[in-house]
Design a protein around this motif. Structure first.
Motif, PDB file in Angstrom:
ATOM      1  N   LEU A 394      17.182 -95.919   1.895  1.00 44.26           N
ATOM      2  CA  LEU A 394      16.323 -96.100   0.731  1.00 44.26           C
ATOM      3  C   LEU A 394      14.887 -96.281   1.208  1.00 44.26           C
ATOM      4  N   MET A 395      14.040 -95.326   0.868  1.00 44.50           N
ATOM      5  CA  MET A 395      12.625 -95.376   1.222  1.00 44.50           C
ATOM      6  C   MET A 395      11.832 -96.012   0.079  1.00 44.50           C
ATOM      7  N   PRO A 396      10.604 -96.441   0.333  1.00 43.42           N
ATOM      8  CA  PRO A 396       9.793 -97.028  -0.749  1.00 43.42           C
ATOM      9  C   PRO A 396       9.603 -96.090  -1.939  1.00 43.42           C
ATOM     10  N   ASP A 397       9.645 -94.747  -1.685  1.00 45.73           N
ATOM     11  CA  ASP A 397       9.469 -93.808  -2.793  1.00 45.73           C
ATOM     12  C   ASP A 397      10.795 -93.263  -3.313  1.00 45.73           C
ATOM     13  N   GLY A 398      11.938 -93.822  -2.867  1.00 45.01           N
ATOM     14  CA  GLY A 398      13.225 -93.436  -3.412  1.00 45.01           C
ATOM     15  C   GLY A 398      14.194 -92.873  -2.379  1.00 45.01           C
ATOM     16  N   ILE A 399      15.182 -92.133  -2.859  1.00 45.94           N
ATOM     17  CA  ILE A 399      16.217 -91.512  -2.020  1.00 45.94           C
ATOM     18  C   ILE A 399      15.878 -90.035  -1.847  1.00 45.94           C
ATOM     19  N   HIS A 400      15.899 -89.543  -0.607  1.00 46.77           N
ATOM     20  CA  HIS A 400      15.641 -88.135  -0.313  1.00 46.77           C
ATOM     21  C   HIS A 400      16.973 -87.459   0.045  1.00 46.77           C
ATOM     22  N   LEU A 401      17.339 -86.418  -0.710  1.00 42.34           N
ATOM     23  CA  LEU A 401      18.594 -85.711  -0.489  1.00 42.34           C
ATOM     24  C   LEU A 401      18.362 -84.224  -0.706  1.00 42.34           C
ATOM     25  N   PHE A 402      18.662 -83.417   0.312  1.00 43.14           N
ATOM     26  CA  PHE A 402      18.478 -81.956   0.248  1.00 43.14           C
ATOM     27  C   PHE A 402      17.038 -81.584  -0.167  1.00 43.14           C
ATOM     28  N   LYS A 403      16.067 -82.339   0.390  1.00 40.65           N
ATOM     29  CA  LYS A 403      14.643 -82.101   0.116  1.00 40.65           C
ATOM     30  C   LYS A 403      14.262 -82.383  -1.337  1.00 40.65           C
ATOM     31  N   LEU A 404      15.123 -83.080  -2.065  1.00 42.41           N
ATOM     32  CA  LEU A 404      14.821 -83.512  -3.421  1.00 42.41           C
ATOM     33  C   LEU A 404      14.691 -85.030  -3.408  1.00 42.41           C
ATOM     34  N   ARG A 405      13.784 -85.575  -4.254  1.00 39.99           N
ATOM     35  CA  ARG A 405      13.552 -87.019  -4.266  1.00 39.99           C
ATOM     36  C   ARG A 405      14.055 -87.611  -5.572  1.00 39.99           C
ATOM     37  N   TYR A 406      14.783 -88.734  -5.456  1.00 40.04           N
ATOM     38  CA  TYR A 406      15.398 -89.387  -6.604  1.00 40.04           C
ATOM     39  C   TYR A 406      14.930 -90.850  -6.695  1.00 40.04           C
ATOM     40  N   TRP A 407      14.905 -91.334  -7.933  1.00 37.48           N
ATOM     41  CA  TRP A 407      14.484 -92.719  -8.131  1.00 37.48           C
ATOM     42  C   TRP A 407      15.201 -93.317  -9.344  1.00 37.48           C
ATOM     43  N   SER A 408      15.435 -94.641  -9.250  1.00 34.87           N
ATOM     44  CA  SER A 408      15.965 -95.410 -10.362  1.00 34.87           C
ATOM     45  C   SER A 408      15.299 -96.790 -10.328  1.00 34.87           C
ATOM     46  N   PRO A 409      14.875 -97.310 -11.473  1.00 37.21           N
ATOM     47  CA  PRO A 409      14.283 -98.660 -11.480  1.00 37.21           C
ATOM     48  C   PRO A 409      15.204 -99.705 -10.871  1.00 37.21           C
ATOM     49  N   ALA A 410      16.528 -99.451 -10.948  1.00 35.77           N
ATOM     50  CA  ALA A 410      17.485-100.420 -10.406  1.00 35.77           C
ATOM     51  C   ALA A 410      17.380-100.545  -8.896  1.00 35.77           C
ATOM     52  N   LEU A 411      16.764 -99.539  -8.238  1.00 38.76           N
ATOM     53  CA  LEU A 411      16.645 -99.570  -6.776  1.00 38.76           C
ATOM     54  C   LEU A 411      15.437-100.375  -6.306  1.00 38.76           C
ATOM     55  N   SER A 412      14.557-100.747  -7.229  1.00 41.33           N
ATOM     56  CA  SER A 412      13.327-101.459  -6.842  1.00 41.33           C
ATOM     57  C   SER A 412      13.630-102.750  -6.092  1.00 41.33           C
ATOM     58  N   ALA A 413      14.662-103.451  -6.548  1.00 41.94           N
ATOM     59  CA  ALA A 413      14.990-104.739  -5.924  1.00 41.94           C
ATOM     60  C   ALA A 413      15.540-104.594  -4.520  1.00 41.94           C
ATOM     61  N   ASP A 414      15.932-103.374  -4.121  1.00 43.91           N
ATOM     62  CA  ASP A 414      16.544-103.167  -2.796  1.00 43.91           C
ATOM     63  C   ASP A 414      15.570-102.597  -1.765  1.00 43.91           C
ATOM     64  N   VAL A 415      14.393-102.160  -2.202  1.00 47.23           N
ATOM     65  CA  VAL A 415      13.441-101.531  -1.282  1.00 47.23           C
ATOM     66  C   VAL A 415      12.981-102.538  -0.237  1.00 47.23           C
ATOM     67  N   GLY A 416      13.148-102.162   1.038  1.00 46.75           N
ATOM     68  CA  GLY A 416      12.698-103.005   2.142  1.00 46.75           C
ATOM     69  C   GLY A 416      13.549-104.222   2.400  1.00 46.75           C
ATOM     70  N   ARG A 417      14.639-104.385   1.641  1.00 47.77           N
ATOM     71  CA  ARG A 417      15.464-105.596   1.802  1.00 47.77           C
ATOM     72  C   ARG A 417      16.550-105.427   2.865  1.00 47.77           C
ATOM     73  N   SER A 418      16.907-104.160   3.145  1.00 46.53           N
ATOM     74  CA  SER A 418      18.015-103.930   4.085  1.00 46.53           C
ATOM     75  C   SER A 418      17.784-102.634   4.850  1.00 46.53           C
TER      76      SER A 418
END
Length: 537
Positions: A394-418
């Motif tokens: 999980l990067m600060p700008d989201g999940i990168h998969l097959f050169k596509l970038r994805y994001w969900s507000p639910a992931l905000s709490a996990d950024v940089g935590r693990s």
């Protein structure tokens, strides 16, 4: 020796055998306790045979007791009699086993040459071609075909005493793959990209197609799982997306799936997913293709319909002739998928099935009320179980998969935590969303970070990336690269030479200055002080 029946016997032979049987019955009635040589001699004269033949006929009739036992056998060598000596028989037998019974399927002529060569090499006279052919024919036809990989002969010589039938829909669903007999083209360039693979699932009771999956990738756990997911869930939304108005009422978990022994059907993920959902798996016994006969016939039917489309490869080279499949290819993967779906819900489901004598959809409708519709208790978990997966950070700008970038507000709490990589599930048919398992263990749905992007398949995404790379390579001016590299090289060489020359010049000047200074002091005792001389000018 092959058993004969009365109806096969020549009329004259049968009449003669009847005459002899009558004479022998009378002879044995008159001599119940045995006969003298004189009695047998009289019998032989009455039947117009030798005394030895009379003894033989008496023995045959006592054992057989029928007219058929007295019919004269064909003169000549008994069936199965062999005239070759032991050494040549061994050479023929070994050569057939080692050379002929192979999946490379050598011809009889090649076998004959090999046998003759082996005999001559050890100083023996080669047997005649007819003799070698006779030895080949002595081998059981099915065994011979199995060893040589002649599947048509194996199928034709395999007894199928009964048929596999089930009493209600979704009791058994068969799944299998095939490479489609057609080339498809790229969405953008409309250039041929290859032949896709089709995975089909069919209900044995009603012969309804329960689901299918079309992909450019070879059969795998992914294609099997995607076909099963399509089979289990309601297809209304799927049909609407493809602008198909005909109904496809099949949905629900099957009690059992029949599959072959391919690695994709043996994968741990597939087995565990089926076990979790209460689906039994029965693998086709090795070497028993008839156990998948229903789905194989359906695949044959579907491939036959594709032979009407541009870009078809037909079933064999004879049918293909001079037709250039790649040049005539016109349909994209998405268009072919819609065509197959239309054919299934229209022509196939609505036509009379040869085995049922009725349309498959009519049989399904008849039993629809009896079907104990089983759907996954946790639809999302069942869905995620069969979806393919990868791990991503999980990067600060989201999940990168097959050169596509994805994001969900639910992931905000996990950024940089693990630092732990997260499990990501995706549907290759719709890459607009993915499912990310958070460190807490629950899955959340993430969508394109750029919400303006349309939904595409994984194949389209990968193809677009390859196309972009190819376009970039075409836009590269190799001559310009070479010209600039040469100019850079010349620049570096010139700069190096200038720097070296300048450094040599500076070193030379310094040496001259040092030499002039030393010359003015020659002959002077530097250990004594130099007297001060006042300038009088």
């Amino acid at each position: 020796m092959r058993d004969r029946i009365p109806d096969e016997i020549d009329e004259a032979l049968w009449d003669e055998a009847c005459r002899r049987a009558d004479a022998l019955r009378e002879f044995l009635r008159r001599n119940p306790d045995g006969a003298t040589a004189a009695n047998v001699s009289g019998l032989a004269a009455g039947m117009n045979v030798s005394q030895a033949t009379a003894y033989r006929l008496i023995k045959l009739f006592r054992v057989g007791g029928t007219v058929l036992s007295l019919v004269d056998r064909k003169r000549g060598r008994p069936v199965g009699h062999r005239t070759l000596d032991e050494k040549r028989e061994e050479i023929v037998s070994k050569t057939i086993k080692k050379f002929y019974l192979k999946r490379t399927r050598p011809t009889i002529s090649q076998l004959v040459r090999d046998v003759q060569t082996n005999c001559i090499s050890v100083g023996l006279k080669p047997p005649h071609r007819r003799t070698i052919v006779a030895r080949v024919k002595d081998i059981d036809l099915q065994k011979r075909a199995n060893r040589r990989g002649e599947q048509k002969i194996v199928k034709a010589t395999t007894a199928v005493p009964g048929s596999f039938e089930v009493s209600r829909p979704l009791a058994v669903v068969q799944i299998d793959h095939t490479k489609a007999d057609i080339f498809v083209v790229d969405e953008e360039t409309r250039q041929p990209i290859g032949r896709p693979w089709l995975t089909l699932a069919m209900d044995v009771c009603s012969r309804m197609v329960t689901g299918f999956y079309l992909t450019m990738e070879a059969p795998s756990h992914l294609s099997t799982s995607m076909c099963l997911l399509h089979s289990v869930f309601d297809k209304s939304a799927w049909l609407r997306e493809r602008e198909i108005t005909e109904s496809w009422p099949v949905a629900g978990l099957p009690d059992m799936v029949h599959v072959d022994n391919g690695a994709d059907f043996r994968s741990r993920a597939f087995k565990r997913g089926c076990q979790d959902a209460g689906i039994a798996i029965e693998w086709r016994p090795p070497g028993e293709p008839r156990f998948g006969g229903h789905i194989e016939r359906l695949i044959g039917t579907q491939m036959g319909r594709l032979h009407l489309l541009p870009g078809t490869t037909f079933s064999n080279e004879q049918e293909l002739g001079a037709y250039d499949s790649k040049r005539h290819a016109a349909l994209t993967l998405r268009e072919l998928e819609r065509y197959i779906a239309l054919d299934i819900v229209g022509a196939y489901h609505q036509s009379i099935h040869s085995s049922l004598g009725r349309p498959p959809i009519a049989v399904w409708r008849e039993h629809e009320g009896e079907i104990p519709l089983r759907l996954p208790q946790d639809r999302m978990r069942f869905w995620l179980t069969f979806l393919p997966e990868q791990e991503r950070t999980l990067m600060p700008d989201g999940i990168h998969l097959f050169k596509l970038r994805y994001w969900s507000p639910a992931l905000s709490a996990d950024v940089g935590r693990s630092d732990r990589r997260l499990l990501v599930k995706y549907d290759p048919r719709d890459m607009a969303r993915i499912f990310v398992r958070r460190p807490s263990g629950n899955f959340v749905e993430a969508r394109y970070a750029d919400v303006t992007l349309p939904s595409i398949t994984l194949h389209e995404a990968l193809t677009a990336r390859r196309t972009l790379r190819a376009k970039g390579r075409r836009e590269v001016d190799t001559r310009a690269i070479v010209r600039t590299a040469v100019a850079q090289r010349e620049l570096v060489e010139a700069a190096t030479n200038k720097t070296a020359a300048a450094r040599r010049g500076k070193a030379s000047s310094k040496s001259k200055v040092d030499d002039r200074g030393l010359g003015s002091l020659r002959g002077v005792d530097s250990s004594k002080p130099v007297p001060f001389v006042e300038d009088t000018d």
